[in-house]
Design a protein around this motif. Structure first.
Motif, mmCIF file in Angstrom:
data_model
loop_
_atom_site.group_PDB
_atom_site.id
_atom_site.type_symbol
_atom_site.label_atom_id
_atom_site.label_comp_id
_atom_site.label_asym_id
_atom_site.label_seq_id
_atom_site.Cartn_x
_atom_site.Cartn_y
_atom_site.Cartn_z
ATOM 1 N N VAL A 168 0.846 -1.200 0.000
ATOM 2 C CA VAL A 168 0.000 0.000 0.000
ATOM 3 C C VAL A 168 0.880 1.248 0.000
ATOM 4 C CG1 VAL A 168 -1.734 1.314 1.292
ATOM 5 C CG2 VAL A 168 -1.985 -1.160 1.022
ATOM 6 N N GLN A 169 1.957 1.232 0.760
ATOM 7 C CA GLN A 169 2.871 2.372 0.778
ATOM 8 C C GLN A 169 3.492 2.605 -0.596
ATOM 9 O OE1 GLN A 169 5.615 1.665 4.018
ATOM 10 N NE2 GLN A 169 4.068 2.189 5.548
ATOM 11 N N ARG A 170 3.626 1.552 -1.379
ATOM 12 C CA ARG A 170 4.167 1.662 -2.736
ATOM 13 C C ARG A 170 3.078 2.008 -3.764
ATOM 14 N NH1 ARG A 170 7.852 -3.771 -2.470
ATOM 15 N NH2 ARG A 170 9.530 -2.878 -1.216
ATOM 16 N N GLY A 171 1.835 2.163 -3.304
ATOM 17 C CA GLY A 171 0.761 2.553 -4.210
ATOM 18 C C GLY A 171 0.060 1.404 -4.900
ATOM 19 N N ARG A 172 0.115 0.219 -4.293
ATOM 20 C CA ARG A 172 -0.508 -0.961 -4.888
ATOM 21 C C ARG A 172 -1.277 -1.708 -3.814
ATOM 22 N NH1 ARG A 172 -0.906 -3.505 -9.249
ATOM 23 N NH2 ARG A 172 0.453 -2.059 -10.323
ATOM 24 N N LEU A 173 -2.457 -2.197 -4.192
ATOM 25 C CA LEU A 173 -3.215 -3.056 -3.282
ATOM 26 C C LEU A 173 -3.239 -4.457 -3.862
ATOM 27 C CD1 LEU A 173 -6.122 -2.340 -1.084
ATOM 28 C CD2 LEU A 173 -6.242 -4.404 -2.462
ATOM 29 N N MET A 174 -2.823 -5.409 -3.045
ATOM 30 C CA MET A 174 -2.830 -6.813 -3.451
ATOM 31 C C MET A 174 -3.677 -7.596 -2.466
ATOM 32 S SD MET A 174 1.118 -7.386 -4.650
ATOM 33 C CE MET A 174 1.008 -9.056 -4.150
ATOM 34 N N GLY A 175 -4.401 -8.557 -2.994
ATOM 35 C CA GLY A 175 -5.199 -9.417 -2.136
ATOM 36 C C GLY A 175 -5.476 -10.724 -2.832
ATOM 37 N N PHE A 176 -5.895 -11.697 -2.047
ATOM 38 C CA PHE A 176 -6.184 -13.022 -2.566
ATOM 39 C C PHE A 176 -7.548 -13.471 -2.072
ATOM 40 C CE2 PHE A 176 -1.646 -12.524 -2.376
ATOM 41 C CZ PHE A 176 -1.222 -12.996 -3.606
ATOM 42 N N VAL A 177 -8.274 -14.140 -2.934
ATOM 43 C CA VAL A 177 -9.577 -14.692 -2.574
ATOM 44 C C VAL A 177 -9.455 -16.204 -2.711
ATOM 45 C CG1 VAL A 177 -12.021 -14.799 -3.185
ATOM 46 C CG2 VAL A 177 -10.783 -12.623 -3.351
ATOM 47 N N ARG A 178 -9.741 -16.908 -1.621
ATOM 48 C CA ARG A 178 -9.632 -18.361 -1.623
ATOM 49 C C ARG A 178 -10.836 -18.993 -2.331
ATOM 50 N NH1 ARG A 178 -9.509 -20.930 3.586
ATOM 51 N NH2 ARG A 178 -11.152 -19.464 4.116
ATOM 52 N N SER A 179 -10.563 -19.964 -3.168
ATOM 53 C CA SER A 179 -11.628 -20.660 -3.898
ATOM 54 C C SER A 179 -12.610 -21.344 -2.952
ATOM 55 C CB SER A 179 -11.025 -21.702 -4.844
ATOM 56 O OG SER A 179 -10.264 -21.066 -5.834
ATOM 57 N N GLN A 180 -12.119 -21.781 -1.783
ATOM 58 C CA GLN A 180 -12.980 -22.475 -0.826
ATOM 59 C C GLN A 180 -14.128 -21.600 -0.325
ATOM 60 O OE1 GLN A 180 -9.686 -22.193 -0.815
ATOM 61 N NE2 GLN A 180 -8.681 -23.908 0.170
ATOM 62 N N THR A 181 -13.924 -20.298 -0.286
ATOM 63 C CA THR A 181 -14.959 -19.391 0.222
ATOM 64 C C THR A 181 -15.525 -18.493 -0.868
ATOM 65 O OG1 THR A 181 -13.311 -17.726 0.837
ATOM 66 C CG2 THR A 181 -13.954 -19.314 2.544
ATOM 67 N N PHE A 182 -15.221 -18.797 -2.128
ATOM 68 C CA PHE A 182 -15.650 -17.927 -3.215
ATOM 69 C C PHE A 182 -16.552 -18.679 -4.179
ATOM 70 C CE2 PHE A 182 -14.816 -15.950 -7.438
ATOM 71 C CZ PHE A 182 -15.386 -14.712 -7.178
ATOM 72 N N GLN A 183 -17.820 -18.355 -4.150
ATOM 73 C CA GLN A 183 -18.797 -18.908 -5.081
ATOM 74 C C GLN A 183 -19.495 -17.738 -5.773
ATOM 75 O OE1 GLN A 183 -19.252 -22.149 -5.828
ATOM 76 N NE2 GLN A 183 -17.506 -22.532 -4.493
ATOM 77 N N PRO A 184 -19.102 -17.414 -7.005
ATOM 78 C CA PRO A 184 -19.710 -16.270 -7.696
ATOM 79 C C PRO A 184 -21.228 -16.405 -7.793
ATOM 80 C CG PRO A 184 -17.853 -17.142 -8.932
ATOM 81 C CD PRO A 184 -18.124 -18.105 -7.835
ATOM 82 N N ARG A 185 -21.909 -15.297 -7.587
ATOM 83 C CA ARG A 185 -23.360 -15.227 -7.752
ATOM 84 C C ARG A 185 -23.733 -13.768 -7.976
ATOM 85 N NH1 ARG A 185 -23.330 -16.138 -1.576
ATOM 86 N NH2 ARG A 185 -24.413 -14.279 -0.857
ATOM 87 N N THR A 186 -24.918 -13.540 -8.468
ATOM 88 C CA THR A 186 -25.364 -12.204 -8.845
ATOM 89 C C THR A 186 -25.326 -11.212 -7.692
ATOM 90 O OG1 THR A 186 -26.828 -13.239 -10.440
ATOM 91 C CG2 THR A 186 -27.258 -10.946 -9.940
ATOM 92 N N ASP A 187 -25.652 -11.669 -6.477
ATOM 93 C CA ASP A 187 -25.762 -10.768 -5.328
ATOM 94 C C ASP A 187 -24.537 -10.789 -4.422
ATOM 95 O OD1 ASP A 187 -26.141 -13.309 -4.294
ATOM 96 O OD2 ASP A 187 -27.755 -12.713 -2.951
ATOM 97 N N LEU A 188 -23.367 -11.127 -4.984
ATOM 98 C CA LEU A 188 -22.123 -11.135 -4.214
ATOM 99 C C LEU A 188 -21.077 -10.302 -4.923
ATOM 100 C CD1 LEU A 188 -20.246 -12.256 -1.923
ATOM 101 C CD2 LEU A 188 -19.696 -14.128 -3.500
ATOM 102 N N ASP A 189 -20.469 -9.375 -4.197
ATOM 103 C CA ASP A 189 -19.358 -8.585 -4.709
ATOM 104 C C ASP A 189 -18.143 -8.810 -3.831
ATOM 105 O OD1 ASP A 189 -21.192 -7.549 -6.508
ATOM 106 O OD2 ASP A 189 -20.793 -5.457 -6.006
ATOM 107 N N VAL A 190 -16.973 -8.548 -4.394
ATOM 108 C CA VAL A 190 -15.725 -8.571 -3.633
ATOM 109 C C VAL A 190 -15.270 -7.122 -3.508
ATOM 110 C CG1 VAL A 190 -13.389 -9.495 -3.477
ATOM 111 C CG2 VAL A 190 -15.163 -10.814 -4.654
ATOM 112 N N LEU A 191 -14.953 -6.721 -2.289
ATOM 113 C CA LEU A 191 -14.503 -5.353 -2.022
ATOM 114 C C LEU A 191 -13.064 -5.391 -1.529
ATOM 115 C CD1 LEU A 191 -15.002 -2.294 -1.616
ATOM 116 C CD2 LEU A 191 -15.810 -2.851 0.691
ATOM 117 N N PHE A 192 -12.191 -4.797 -2.303
ATOM 118 C CA PHE A 192 -10.806 -4.618 -1.888
ATOM 119 C C PHE A 192 -10.699 -3.182 -1.413
ATOM 120 C CE2 PHE A 192 -10.810 -7.987 -4.979
ATOM 121 C CZ PHE A 192 -10.017 -8.949 -4.378
#
Length: 176
Positions: free
Chosen positions: A78-102
């Motif tokens: 973040v200090q370098r001006g970049r945001l990195m994150g990971f989303v685990r497949s075990q807890t990620f099931q795409p659907r219309t009413d779900l968003d990911v917020l970084f």
């Protein structure tokens, strides 16, 4: 970035978990305040499905589930001006009413610096799980950047209105 770097990046201390929960409440509180109470937010007692916050608009039945991935201003990336994150497949099931917020959080001010609200289906289309089943997000925080995540980038003031727009889309799917 190698998978070993992934692992190091994801190691969580008790303080990191506490800071992550505080960031979730910061997002929730700022959304309620910025909309004059039009938005309401619920939290999960157990986070085994990757849902941290559930937003709904007063007088509406539509809900938007959100998985929050927060990074603090004290972090190197973040200090370098970049945001990195990971989303685990075990807890990620795409659907219309779900968003990911970084979200990048300024810990000194207790405020949101920059956020990216991405519909889960779009996030799934734009990322591939790595060998450990994690989807990688890496975006520039620089205002003039034009990376692939730019269309989803928001200021702290823009986040509540984007949530309201997403809820309106869910309430009237054919209207837009």
């Amino acid at each position: 970035m190698s998978d070993d770097d992934d692992e190091d990046y994801l190691d969580k201390s008790p303080a990191a978990a506490r800071m992550g929960k505080a960031a979730e409440y910061l997002v929730a509180a700022s959304a309620i305040l910025a909309t004059g109470g039009e938005l309401n937010v619920s939290t999960s007692l157990v986070d085994d499905e990757g849902v941290d916050l559930v937003f709904h608009r007063r007088g509406s039945s539509a809900t938007l589930a959100v998985q929050v991935k927060a990074r603090m201003s004290t972090g190197t990336q973040v200090q370098r001006g970049r945001l990195m994150g990971f989303v685990r497949s075990q807890t990620f099931q795409p659907r219309t009413d779900l968003d990911v917020l970084f979200v990048a959080v300024d810990v000194e001010r207790g405020a949101i610096m920059t956020a990216w609200l991405i519909p889960s289906g779009t996030f799934a289309e734009m990322t591939e799980p790595n060998s450990r089943g994690r989807r990688r997000f890496s975006a520039s925080m620089k205002p003039d950047s034009k990376d692939r995540w730019t269309p989803f980038r928001l200021t702290d003031a823009g986040l509540p209105s984007r949530i309201l727009t997403r809820l309106a889309d869910l309430e009237n799917p054919g209207a837009r």
